[in-house]
Design a protein around this motif. Structure first.
Motif, PDB file in Angstrom:
ATOM      1  N   SER A   2     -15.354  -4.017   7.264  1.00 26.74           N
ATOM      2  CA  SER A   2     -15.856  -4.585   6.026  1.00 26.74           C
ATOM      3  C   SER A   2     -17.185  -5.279   6.297  1.00 26.74           C
ATOM      4  CB  SER A   2     -14.843  -5.580   5.475  1.00 26.74           C
ATOM      5  OG  SER A   2     -15.337  -6.182   4.312  1.00 26.74           O
ATOM      6  N   LEU A   4     -20.165  -7.614   4.538  1.00 21.39           N
ATOM      7  CA  LEU A   4     -20.536  -8.444   3.395  1.00 21.39           C
ATOM      8  C   LEU A   4     -22.038  -8.369   3.202  1.00 21.39           C
ATOM      9  CD1 LEU A   4     -19.764 -10.409   1.174  1.00 21.39           C
ATOM     10  CD2 LEU A   4     -19.984 -12.259   2.826  1.00 21.39           C
ATOM     11  N   THR A 133     -27.248  -8.416   5.334  1.00 24.47           N
ATOM     12  CA  THR A 133     -25.794  -8.508   5.466  1.00 24.47           C
ATOM     13  C   THR A 133     -25.493  -9.830   6.172  1.00 24.47           C
ATOM     14  OG1 THR A 133     -25.846  -7.412   7.612  1.00 24.47           O
ATOM     15  CG2 THR A 133     -25.522  -5.990   5.664  1.00 24.47           C
ATOM     16  N   GLU A 134     -24.243 -10.242   6.165  1.00 32.02           N
ATOM     17  CA  GLU A 134     -23.861 -11.437   6.936  1.00 32.02           C
ATOM     18  C   GLU A 134     -24.170 -11.213   8.413  1.00 32.02           C
ATOM     19  OE1 GLU A 134     -22.854 -14.572   6.380  1.00 32.02           O
ATOM     20  OE2 GLU A 134     -23.093 -14.256   4.224  1.00 32.02           O
TER      21      GLU A 134
END
Length: 183
Positions: A2, A4, A133-134
């Motif tokens: 996943s 983020l 993105t993170e």
């Protein structure tokens, strides 16, 4: 895995246009993207564009794969076709970026549009927007950069890259339309 995406933050955005002459009714950006040969892709940004290809994702979504240098980063774009029409395509990629500090990821949204000005006078609009993105935010912190510094560097590099590729993309799309009209 996943990922983020921080779509509340803009890492860079460039909107560049180029005017060309071609029969509007024969312009097909979707088809151009799906059949773009690597060497034509390379001609669209000499020195920066390395390779292009077409595939589909696991769910069958068409994808354009592009490998290019943007500034000092090697970027592997894995663009999913979100909107695909003859005169407008919206492509979204979770892109891998390799720099001297290692690998990270960003989201890149690439919009390609052709507008009819008058008759065969057309305007190509190339829009590229990047979000961190993170993973990217952690990556720049670990390398001692602020988001503002990273965004300024990316804005400069992406802006210059888009200025280089846009007129070539426009002419390549126009050439494909002219060839289609002649067939």
């Amino acid at each position: 895995m996943s990922v983020l995406i921080r779509d509340d933050l803009v890492l860079s955005q460039a909107v560049v246009t180029a005017d060309v002459t071609a029969p509007f009714e024969h312009v097909d950006i979707e088809q151009w993207l799906k059949t773009l040969p690597t060497h034509e892709y390379q001609r669209c940004a000499p020195g920066d564009h390395k390779a292009a290809g077409y595939t589909v994702d696991d769910d069958g979504t068409p994808m354009s794969i592009n490998v290019e240098m943007i500034g000092t980063g090697l970027v592997i774009q894995q663009y999913r076709f979100e909107v695909a029409t003859p005169h407008y395509c919206k492509m979204v990629s979770l892109s891998d970026v390799f720099s001297a500090a290692g690998w990270t990821t960003t989201q890149v949204i690439w919009e390609l549009g052709m507008e009819q000005l008058q008759g065969d006078q057309l305007r190509y609009v190339n829009t590229v927007t990047s979000h961190p993105t993170e993973d990217f935010l952690k990556f720049i912190i670990a390398s001692g950069q602020t988001f503002e510094d990273a965004a300024a560097a990316r804005q400069h590099a992406s802006g210059e890259h888009c200025k280089l590729e846009t007129p070539h993309y426009a002419q390549s799309i126009a050439n494909a339309a002219i060839a289609r009209a002649a067939a």
